[in-house]
Design a protein around this motif. Sequence first.
Motif, PDB file in Angstrom:
ATOM      1  N   ALA A 187       7.837  -1.208  -4.772  1.00 26.19           N
ATOM      2  CA  ALA A 187       8.422  -0.176  -5.621  1.00 26.19           C
ATOM      3  C   ALA A 187       7.822   1.198  -5.352  1.00 26.19           C
ATOM      4  N   ALA A 188       6.583   1.253  -4.828  1.00 25.13           N
ATOM      5  CA  ALA A 188       5.927   2.542  -4.598  1.00 25.13           C
ATOM      6  C   ALA A 188       4.896   2.423  -3.480  1.00 25.13           C
ATOM      7  N   LEU A 189       4.750   3.516  -2.733  1.00 23.63           N
ATOM      8  CA  LEU A 189       3.788   3.617  -1.637  1.00 23.63           C
ATOM      9  C   LEU A 189       3.164   5.003  -1.666  1.00 23.63           C
ATOM     10  N   ALA A 190       1.876   5.089  -1.317  1.00 22.13           N
ATOM     11  CA  ALA A 190       1.229   6.395  -1.221  1.00 22.13           C
ATOM     12  C   ALA A 190       0.014   6.300  -0.316  1.00 22.13           C
ATOM     13  N   SER A 194      -6.618  11.314   3.691  1.00 23.23           N
ATOM     14  CA  SER A 194      -7.059  11.116   5.072  1.00 23.23           C
ATOM     15  C   SER A 194      -6.108  10.228   5.865  1.00 23.23           C
ATOM     16  N   GLY A 195      -5.219   9.521   5.171  1.00 23.61           N
ATOM     17  CA  GLY A 195      -4.299   8.598   5.831  1.00 23.61           C
ATOM     18  C   GLY A 195      -4.909   7.244   6.147  1.00 23.61           C
ATOM     19  N   THR A 196      -6.162   7.034   5.814  1.00 20.69           N
ATOM     20  CA  THR A 196      -6.838   5.778   6.163  1.00 20.69           C
ATOM     21  C   THR A 196      -6.651   4.691   5.109  1.00 20.69           C
ATOM     22  N   GLU A 197      -6.101   5.051   3.957  1.00 14.19           N
ATOM     23  CA  GLU A 197      -5.842   4.076   2.894  1.00 14.19           C
ATOM     24  C   GLU A 197      -4.412   4.228   2.395  1.00 14.19           C
ATOM     25  N   ILE A 198      -3.847   3.112   1.928  1.00 17.92           N
ATOM     26  CA  ILE A 198      -2.507   3.152   1.355  1.00 17.92           C
ATOM     27  C   ILE A 198      -2.490   2.345   0.069  1.00 17.92           C
ATOM     28  N   ALA A 199      -1.896   2.934  -0.968  1.00 24.45           N
ATOM     29  CA  ALA A 199      -1.743   2.263  -2.256  1.00 24.45           C
ATOM     30  C   ALA A 199      -0.325   1.734  -2.366  1.00 24.45           C
ATOM     31  N   THR A 200      -0.190   0.558  -2.976  1.00 28.73           N
ATOM     32  CA  THR A 200       1.117  -0.093  -3.079  1.00 28.73           C
ATOM     33  C   THR A 200       1.321  -0.645  -4.486  1.00 28.73           C
ATOM     34  N   ALA A 201       2.576  -0.702  -4.900  1.00 25.35           N
ATOM     35  CA  ALA A 201       2.959  -1.361  -6.145  1.00 25.35           C
ATOM     36  C   ALA A 201       4.267  -2.083  -5.897  1.00 25.35           C
ATOM     37  N   ILE A 232       7.287   1.172 -11.460  1.00 19.30           N
ATOM     38  CA  ILE A 232       6.397   2.263 -11.044  1.00 19.30           C
ATOM     39  C   ILE A 232       7.241   3.363 -10.399  1.00 19.30           C
ATOM     40  N   VAL A 233       7.093   4.571 -10.906  1.00 20.31           N
ATOM     41  CA  VAL A 233       7.873   5.711 -10.424  1.00 20.31           C
ATOM     42  C   VAL A 233       7.057   6.575  -9.465  1.00 20.31           C
ATOM     43  N   SER A 234       5.800   6.818  -9.812  1.00 20.17           N
ATOM     44  CA  SER A 234       4.951   7.722  -9.034  1.00 20.17           C
ATOM     45  C   SER A 234       3.593   7.078  -8.814  1.00 20.17           C
ATOM     46  N   LEU A 235       3.101   7.169  -7.585  1.00 21.42           N
ATOM     47  CA  LEU A 235       1.801   6.646  -7.194  1.00 21.42           C
ATOM     48  C   LEU A 235       1.157   7.689  -6.295  1.00 21.42           C
ATOM     49  N   SER A 236      -0.048   8.140  -6.627  1.00 27.46           N
ATOM     50  CA  SER A 236      -0.637   9.249  -5.879  1.00 27.46           C
ATOM     51  C   SER A 236      -2.155   9.194  -5.916  1.00 27.46           C
ATOM     52  N   PHE A 237      -2.782   9.380  -4.741  1.00 29.52           N
ATOM     53  CA  PHE A 237      -4.221   9.581  -4.655  1.00 29.52           C
ATOM     54  C   PHE A 237      -4.559  11.001  -5.087  1.00 29.52           C
ATOM     55  N   SER A 238      -5.733  11.173  -5.672  1.00 28.24           N
ATOM     56  CA  SER A 238      -6.221  12.525  -5.923  1.00 28.24           C
ATOM     57  C   SER A 238      -6.560  13.189  -4.599  1.00 28.24           C
ATOM     58  N   THR A 239      -6.606  14.503  -4.586  1.00 31.71           N
ATOM     59  CA  THR A 239      -6.919  15.219  -3.346  1.00 31.71           C
ATOM     60  C   THR A 239      -8.348  14.941  -2.885  1.00 31.71           C
ATOM     61  N   CYS A 240      -9.231  14.512  -3.802  1.00 32.02           N
ATOM     62  CA  CYS A 240     -10.600  14.140  -3.426  1.00 32.02           C
ATOM     63  C   CYS A 240     -10.695  12.664  -3.063  1.00 32.02           C
ATOM     64  N   ALA A 241      -9.590  11.922  -3.225  1.00 32.83           N
ATOM     65  CA  ALA A 241      -9.472  10.495  -2.873  1.00 32.83           C
ATOM     66  C   ALA A 241     -10.319   9.586  -3.751  1.00 32.83           C
ATOM     67  N   GLU A 242     -10.860  10.080  -4.850  1.00 32.31           N
ATOM     68  CA  GLU A 242     -11.684   9.266  -5.731  1.00 32.31           C
ATOM     69  C   GLU A 242     -10.888   8.628  -6.869  1.00 32.31           C
ATOM     70  N   ARG A 320      11.461   9.971 -16.032  1.00 32.94           N
ATOM     71  CA  ARG A 320      10.791   9.877 -14.736  1.00 32.94           C
ATOM     72  C   ARG A 320       9.817  11.035 -14.571  1.00 32.94           C
ATOM     73  N   ARG A 321       8.607  10.709 -14.121  1.00 34.99           N
ATOM     74  CA  ARG A 321       7.552  11.716 -14.016  1.00 34.99           C
ATOM     75  C   ARG A 321       6.807  11.577 -12.698  1.00 34.99           C
ATOM     76  N   MET A 322       6.532  12.710 -12.075  1.00 34.20           N
ATOM     77  CA  MET A 322       5.685  12.761 -10.892  1.00 34.20           C
ATOM     78  C   MET A 322       4.279  13.154 -11.320  1.00 34.20           C
ATOM     79  N   CYS A 323       3.274  12.465 -10.780  1.00 32.07           N
ATOM     80  CA  CYS A 323       1.891  12.722 -11.175  1.00 32.07           C
ATOM     81  C   CYS A 323       1.037  13.059  -9.959  1.00 32.07           C
ATOM     82  N   ALA A 324       0.016  13.877 -10.192  1.00 38.15           N
ATOM     83  CA  ALA A 324      -0.910  14.244  -9.124  1.00 38.15           C
ATOM     84  C   ALA A 324      -2.249  14.615  -9.752  1.00 38.15           C
ATOM     85  N   ILE A 325      -3.325  14.409  -9.005  1.00 39.31           N
ATOM     86  CA  ILE A 325      -4.665  14.828  -9.428  1.00 39.31           C
ATOM     87  C   ILE A 325      -5.237  15.725  -8.350  1.00 39.31           C
TER      88      ILE A 325
END
Length: 439
Positions: A187-190, A194-201, A232-242, A320-325
């Motif tokens: 349902a979601a990918l992000a 750095s591109g070295t990790e991917i989150a999935t739902a 899941i609508v939005s999946l996002s890493f923070s810009t610091c990746a933490e 529907r909401r887009m989220c970011a940190i």
Amino acid sequence: MMSLLGRPDVDAGEVFVNFNQNITSLAVATSGGYSLYSLGSVDSTLDKIYHTKSDELFLIERLFESSLVAIVSQRAPRKLKVCHFKKQSEICNYSYANTILAVKLNRERLIVCLEESLYIHNIQDMKVVHTIRDTPCNPQGLCALSSSSEHCYLAYPGSVTAGEVQIFDAINLHAKTMIPAHDTPLAALAFSPSGTEIATASERGTVIRVFSSQDGSRLFELRRGLKRCVSIVSLSFSTCAEYLVSSSNTETVHIFRLDRSATETAEGHGGKQSSDDWMGYSFFRFLSKTVTSYLPTQVTDVFSQGRAFASVSLPEAGVRRMCAITTIQKQLRLLIASQDGYLYVYSIPTVEGAECQLIKRHDLRLEDHYAMDIKGLNSGVSIGGAAGVPPGGTGGAGAGGSGGDGKSAAPVVGGGGDKAGGSYASAVKGDEPAGPSSA
């Protein structure tokens, strides 16, 4: 970043929202046009960079802080336009055999996602360098492109019946790895910054997983909920990746902390935990290892899953909401852009379980009288070159894919001349300032 645009279930009259790759700007589209906002002072004001009247948009993606935007209108859902908004010009346009479901950009590649194929463009000259054909049916246009030029990976579903993720190297044009991420369809990918990790739902929506995009190994398993399945609508890493943030069709936004130091410490000390770890994620990992021989696998899986570090409850579900940190003026902020026309700004607590505090709510539907208002885009300016793979340009396409020769359902480039070539190259490199042109 995943886009809300192009969804057929969106009601008329709502706004369409999308963050750029490094969360420095927000694109907002309505039935009358689109606007770009800077997020640099969002705690107090929302500065409009650009506004133009246009056809109702289907998709809009901005390339970092550059002057380039890729747009698809509802009137012509098979045509992609790449525009230079500062110069009020259309750089090029491509037409495809089917509806464009998603467009992703970084400084090396532009990806166009159709229901059963993906086109990879070289963003420097917009030529198609590869086509991944016969992908599993993907009616939602689910795909992700790393914002990193060093790890320039593309991810897309590898199956219609299971949650398989196909990772494709978009620079060297070959399949990298396939990750069996979930039992049910994705349902979601992000990607991480750095591109070295991917989150999935998955469509079930209860568990979010983070994998290495290099070798497919599982790094984190995060529990969003136990009782109800959600979308899941939005999946996002923070810009610091933490951190990792997710939103769904419920009213709750979840923030997870990716505690890499605890994992590294546990591995470095043979799995021993310090007293400071017992109230964090490490407790669940330790408990899972301890009771593995006594409890069923399903139970130990639940113990090993990290819980939300913090959460936010919004006024209503079904929006529907887009989220970011991101970090704004040296402070970590949660940004929630909603299709009912609001941008919420929250602080993120430093202590697990504490409340996120609302700092500001911006109404995206209000007119900004200080904003620039440019009447439409001038057309007829194009970079040269026909679409298609250069001679000998082939490569593995991963699950269900193959190298393309541009003959079947190939995009057709429109326009002529090379008037915008210099400014286009500068914009791609990020040499041009992000603000509106004084000309």
